[in-house]
Design an enzyme around this catalytic site. Structure first.
Site, PDB file in Angstrom:
ATOM      1  N   THR A 131      -4.547   8.389  15.998  1.00 20.63           N
ATOM      2  CA  THR A 131      -5.096   8.463  14.639  1.00 20.63           C
ATOM      3  C   THR A 131      -6.618   8.562  14.654  1.00 20.63           C
ATOM      4  OG1 THR A 131      -5.421   7.088  12.676  1.00 20.63           O
ATOM      5  CG2 THR A 131      -4.928   5.916  14.675  1.00 20.63           C
ATOM      6  N   ASP A 132      -7.182   9.064  13.567  1.00 21.71           N
ATOM      7  CA  ASP A 132      -8.653   9.082  13.430  1.00 21.71           C
ATOM      8  C   ASP A 132      -9.197   7.677  13.199  1.00 21.71           C
ATOM      9  OD1 ASP A 132      -7.701   8.727  10.815  1.00 21.71           O
ATOM     10  OD2 ASP A 132      -8.935  10.291   9.924  1.00 21.71           O
ATOM     11  N   GLU A 133      -8.302   6.715  12.870  1.00 22.12           N
ATOM     12  CA  GLU A 133      -8.781   5.377  12.516  1.00 22.12           C
ATOM     13  C   GLU A 133      -9.389   4.649  13.709  1.00 22.12           C
ATOM     14  OE1 GLU A 133      -6.236   3.240   9.772  1.00 22.12           O
ATOM     15  OE2 GLU A 133      -5.353   5.108   9.076  1.00 22.12           O
ATOM     16  N   TYR A 156      -4.222  -2.535  13.173  1.00 18.87           N
ATOM     17  CA  TYR A 156      -3.532  -1.262  13.465  1.00 18.87           C
ATOM     18  C   TYR A 156      -4.412  -0.362  14.323  1.00 18.87           C
ATOM     19  CZ  TYR A 156      -2.130   3.612  12.720  1.00 18.87           C
ATOM     20  OH  TYR A 156      -1.812   4.938  12.911  1.00 18.87           O
ATOM     21  N   LYS A 160      -4.009   1.017  18.226  1.00 16.94           N
ATOM     22  CA  LYS A 160      -3.948   2.446  18.583  1.00 16.94           C
ATOM     23  C   LYS A 160      -5.087   2.795  19.549  1.00 16.94           C
ATOM     24  CE  LYS A 160      -1.462   5.263  17.261  1.00 16.94           C
ATOM     25  NZ  LYS A 160      -0.112   5.717  17.714  1.00 16.94           N
TER      26      LYS A 160
HETATM   27  P1  NAD Z   1       6.294   5.796  10.771  1.00 15.98           P
HETATM   28  O1  NAD Z   1       5.990   4.352  10.599  1.00 15.98           O
HETATM   29  O2  NAD Z   1       6.782   6.588   9.611  1.00 15.98           O
HETATM   30  O3  NAD Z   1       7.382   5.978  11.925  1.00 15.98           O
HETATM   31  C1  NAD Z   1       7.346   5.253  13.126  1.00 15.98           C
HETATM   32  C2  NAD Z   1       8.650   5.481  13.851  1.00 15.98           C
HETATM   33  O4  NAD Z   1       8.593   4.760  15.096  1.00 15.98           O
HETATM   34  C3  NAD Z   1       9.882   4.954  13.093  1.00 15.98           C
HETATM   35  O5  NAD Z   1      10.932   5.887  13.172  1.00 15.98           O
HETATM   36  C4  NAD Z   1      10.241   3.669  13.823  1.00 15.98           C
HETATM   37  O6  NAD Z   1      11.625   3.370  13.776  1.00 15.98           O
HETATM   38  C5  NAD Z   1       9.792   4.002  15.241  1.00 15.98           C
HETATM   39  N1  NAD Z   1       9.477   2.795  16.018  1.00 15.98           N
HETATM   40  C6  NAD Z   1       8.689   1.755  15.628  1.00 15.98           C
HETATM   41  N2  NAD Z   1       8.675   0.815  16.596  1.00 15.98           N
HETATM   42  C7  NAD Z   1       9.458   1.267  17.596  1.00 15.98           C
HETATM   43  C8  NAD Z   1       9.853   0.755  18.861  1.00 15.98           C
HETATM   44  N3  NAD Z   1       9.421  -0.450  19.275  1.00 15.98           N
HETATM   45  N4  NAD Z   1      10.646   1.498  19.655  1.00 15.98           N
HETATM   46  C9  NAD Z   1      11.085   2.718  19.235  1.00 15.98           C
HETATM   47  N5  NAD Z   1      10.795   3.251  18.035  1.00 15.98           N
HETATM   48  C10 NAD Z   1       9.981   2.536  17.232  1.00 15.98           C
HETATM   49  O7  NAD Z   1       4.970   6.409  11.399  1.00 15.98           O
HETATM   50  P2  NAD Z   1       4.309   7.851  11.154  1.00 15.98           P
HETATM   51  O8  NAD Z   1       3.450   7.774   9.956  1.00 15.98           O
HETATM   52  O9  NAD Z   1       5.356   8.890  11.279  1.00 15.98           O
HETATM   53  O10 NAD Z   1       3.341   7.904  12.424  1.00 15.98           O
HETATM   54  C11 NAD Z   1       3.804   8.391  13.677  1.00 15.98           C
HETATM   55  C12 NAD Z   1       2.669   8.325  14.675  1.00 15.98           C
HETATM   56  O11 NAD Z   1       1.567   9.084  14.226  1.00 15.98           O
HETATM   57  C13 NAD Z   1       2.144   6.908  14.912  1.00 15.98           C
HETATM   58  O12 NAD Z   1       1.866   6.765  16.280  1.00 15.98           O
HETATM   59  C14 NAD Z   1       0.872   6.855  14.086  1.00 15.98           C
HETATM   60  O13 NAD Z   1      -0.063   5.958  14.653  1.00 15.98           O
HETATM   61  C15 NAD Z   1       0.396   8.295  14.190  1.00 15.98           C
HETATM   62  N6  NAD Z   1      -0.408   8.769  13.045  1.00 15.98           N
HETATM   63  C16 NAD Z   1       0.037   8.607  11.758  1.00 15.98           C
HETATM   64  C17 NAD Z   1      -0.719   9.119  10.718  1.00 15.98           C
HETATM   65  C18 NAD Z   1      -0.249   9.002   9.282  1.00 15.98           C
HETATM   66  O14 NAD Z   1      -0.982   9.388   8.363  1.00 15.98           O
HETATM   67  N7  NAD Z   1       0.960   8.543   9.019  1.00 15.98           N
HETATM   68  C19 NAD Z   1      -1.925   9.779  10.967  1.00 15.98           C
HETATM   69  C20 NAD Z   1      -2.344   9.918  12.299  1.00 15.98           C
HETATM   70  C21 NAD Z   1      -1.570   9.425  13.328  1.00 15.98           C
HETATM   71  P1  TYD Z   2      -2.649   4.306   3.374  1.00 16.81           P
HETATM   72  O1  TYD Z   2      -1.753   5.344   2.788  1.00 16.81           O
HETATM   73  O2  TYD Z   2      -2.122   2.924   3.605  1.00 16.81           O
HETATM   74  O3  TYD Z   2      -3.271   4.920   4.705  1.00 16.81           O
HETATM   75  P2  TYD Z   2      -4.491   4.358   5.642  1.00 16.81           P
HETATM   76  O4  TYD Z   2      -4.781   2.946   5.299  1.00 16.81           O
HETATM   77  O5  TYD Z   2      -3.926   4.518   7.008  1.00 16.81           O
HETATM   78  O6  TYD Z   2      -5.654   5.276   5.361  1.00 16.81           O
HETATM   79  O7  TYD Z   2      -3.912   4.169   2.418  1.00 16.81           O
HETATM   80  C1  TYD Z   2      -4.705   5.275   2.067  1.00 16.81           C
HETATM   81  C2  TYD Z   2      -5.855   4.784   1.217  1.00 16.81           C
HETATM   82  O8  TYD Z   2      -5.322   4.305  -0.018  1.00 16.81           O
HETATM   83  C3  TYD Z   2      -6.606   3.607   1.833  1.00 16.81           C
HETATM   84  O9  TYD Z   2      -7.987   3.716   1.486  1.00 16.81           O
HETATM   85  C4  TYD Z   2      -6.004   2.394   1.154  1.00 16.81           C
HETATM   86  C5  TYD Z   2      -5.658   2.924  -0.232  1.00 16.81           C
HETATM   87  N1  TYD Z   2      -4.477   2.300  -0.879  1.00 16.81           N
HETATM   88  C6  TYD Z   2      -4.586   1.829  -2.202  1.00 16.81           C
HETATM   89  O10 TYD Z   2      -5.667   1.932  -2.842  1.00 16.81           O
HETATM   90  N2  TYD Z   2      -3.492   1.258  -2.786  1.00 16.81           N
HETATM   91  C7  TYD Z   2      -2.311   1.122  -2.105  1.00 16.81           C
HETATM   92  O11 TYD Z   2      -1.333   0.576  -2.681  1.00 16.81           O
HETATM   93  C8  TYD Z   2      -2.208   1.624  -0.772  1.00 16.81           C
HETATM   94  C9  TYD Z   2      -0.935   1.499   0.019  1.00 16.81           C
HETATM   95  C10 TYD Z   2      -3.330   2.203  -0.206  1.00 16.81           C
END
Ligand code: NAD
Ligand code: TYD
Length: 348
Positions: A131-133, A156, A160
């Site tokens: 992630t960019d975070e 989180y 990561k």
């Molecule tokens: P998500 O939470 O929707 O899905 C996570 C998946 O991992 C689920 O299917 C869960 O069952 C599985 N999982 C969790 N713990 C596990 C374990 N111990 N063993 C096996 N499986 C397990 O997450 P997402 O939003 O799809 O993100 C996927 C990846 O991309 C993550 O690594 C996250 O850090 C990264 N990422 C997410 C975002 C975003 O905006 N969502 C952005 C950048 C990077």
């Molecule tokens: P989120 O979707 O949780 O992603 P991330 O924290 O990984 O960026 O949140 C996106 C932005 O929205 C973040 O600045 C937090 C804000 N947010 C709210 O203002 N209200 C909410 O209920 C949630 C879940 C997030």
């Protein structure tokens, strides 16, 4: 048959990566390893579950023995690792869960890959999805590049960042062939409704308040999930060994403006008078340690590999809302039970 193992394939982004690979590479066996936590849902994959080149294995990446056995049995040539605890708010409540899954789980996978590939690294690849975070927070200007120092603030992002460091350490110490992608906030179909956009869609449908943390001026760079899946495909196949690639939408929105855009599109789609959904906006207590702004410089992946987002935010958001309106059953299933408990603890 060559096989690629994808972890977290039942989650939001993972399910789109699975679909992209199963359909695009019918000669490659795609093995999905997922523990099916609250965020994992096989309903995300009903269209590919019958494909000849797809296999699902329910397994937990924190279980080193099971992971070794799976690697021994299937001898994958590539791994794309997405399984993670992914929600910042949950990491504030339960940091240790994030260390266990995101750090220890990743190291288990690195050990298993190193074990089966030892001395035979040609043609192999471990792709870590991050992630960019990890870069921390920006002020009002500037962008994260691949050279930006890591400075995570939430449990989180700290977990990561730690996993990214382990991936690089295995490359530098053992010669494990790795690539890392650091992507901005994703949105799209199948997004779990604890994250901002799907949570607001769900609440609008139920006429519930739209909770905006703090002053709503926090900024995120949003990318349509299918564009992320395509970037992963490109970097997995063509990225430079040991390299990392930032992936982003060139698409910054302050949370309040984004929610207003969502409200305006939903008014139109639900045939409510203009301004109706916006009335649900409610400012709530801020997230502790809330990062002010994320913005990705995605020039490297664009210039080296030719990747760029395929849809504008307005188009992507419209497709996303349409998906949720067409899949109300999915939304109902994932918001029953545990979700209700989470919601009342987080927001009441
Ligand atoms: P998500 O939470 O929707 O899905 C996570 C998946 O991992 C689920 O299917 C869960 O069952 C599985 N999982 C969790 N713990 C596990 C374990 N111990 N063993 C096996 N499986 C397990 O997450 P997402 O939003 O799809 O993100 C996927 C990846 O991309 C993550 O690594 C996250 O850090 C990264 N990422 C997410 C975002 C975003 O905006 N969502 C952005 C950048 C990077
Ligand atoms: P989120 O979707 O949780 O992603 P991330 O924290 O990984 O960026 O949140 C996106 C932005 O929205 C973040 O600045 C937090 C804000 N947010 C709210 O203002 N209200 C909410 O209920 C949630 C879940 C997030």
């Amino acid at each position: 048959m060559k096989s690629i193992l994808i972890t977290g394939g039942a989650g939001f982004i993972g399910s789109h990566v699975i679909r992209e690979f199963v359909n695009k590479y019918p000669e490659v066996k795609i093995i999905n390893i997922d523990a099916l936590t609250y965020a994992g849902n096989l309903e995300n994959l009903t269209d590919v579950e019958g494909s000849k080149n797809y296999k699902f294995i329910k397994a937990d990446i924190t279980d080193a023995k099971v992971i070794f056995e799976i690697f021994e049995e299937h001898q994958p040539e590539g791994i794309i690792h997405l399984a993670a605890e992914s929600h910042v708010d949950r990491s504030i409540t339960n940091p240790l869960d994030f260390v266990i899954t995101n750090v220890i789980g990743t190291v288990n996978l690195l050990n298993a890959a190193n074990h089966i590939w030892k001395g035979k690294y040609e043609g192999k690849r471990f792709h870590h999805v991050s992630t960019d975070e990890v870069y921390g927070a920006l002020g009002d200007t500037g962008f994260f590049t691949e050279e930006t120092s890591y400075d995570p603030h939430s449990p989180y992002s700290a977990s990561k960042a730690s996993s990214d460091h382990f991936v690089r350490a295995y490359h530098d110490t053992y010669g494990l062939p790795v690539v890392i992608t650091n992507c901005s906030n994703n949105y799209g179909p199948n997004h779990f409704p604890e994250k901002l956009i799907p949570l607001c869609i769900h609440n609008i449908l139920n006429n519930k308040p739209l909770p905006i943390y703090g002053n709503g001026k926090y900024t995120r760079d949003w990318l349509y999930v299918i564009d992320h899946a395509k970037a992963i495909d490109l970097v997995f196949h063509e990225g430079k060994d040991g390299g990392s690639y930032n992936v982003g939408g060139f698409n910054e929105w302050q949370n309040i403006d984004l929610v207003k855009e969502l409200c305006s599109q939903m008014d139109e789609k639900l045939k409510r008078p203009s301004g109706t959904c916006e009335q649900l906006i409610t400012y709530v207590k801020d997230r502790p340690g809330h990062d002010l702004r994320y913005a990705i410089d995605a020039n490297k992946i664009n210039q080296e590999l030719g990747w760029k987002p395929s849809v504008t935010f307005e188009e992507g958001l419209s497709k996303t809302i349409d998906w949720f309106l067409d899949n109300k059953g999915w939304l109902e299933n994932v918001t029953s039970g545990e979700y209700q408990k989470y919601y009342s603890t987080q927001y009441n």
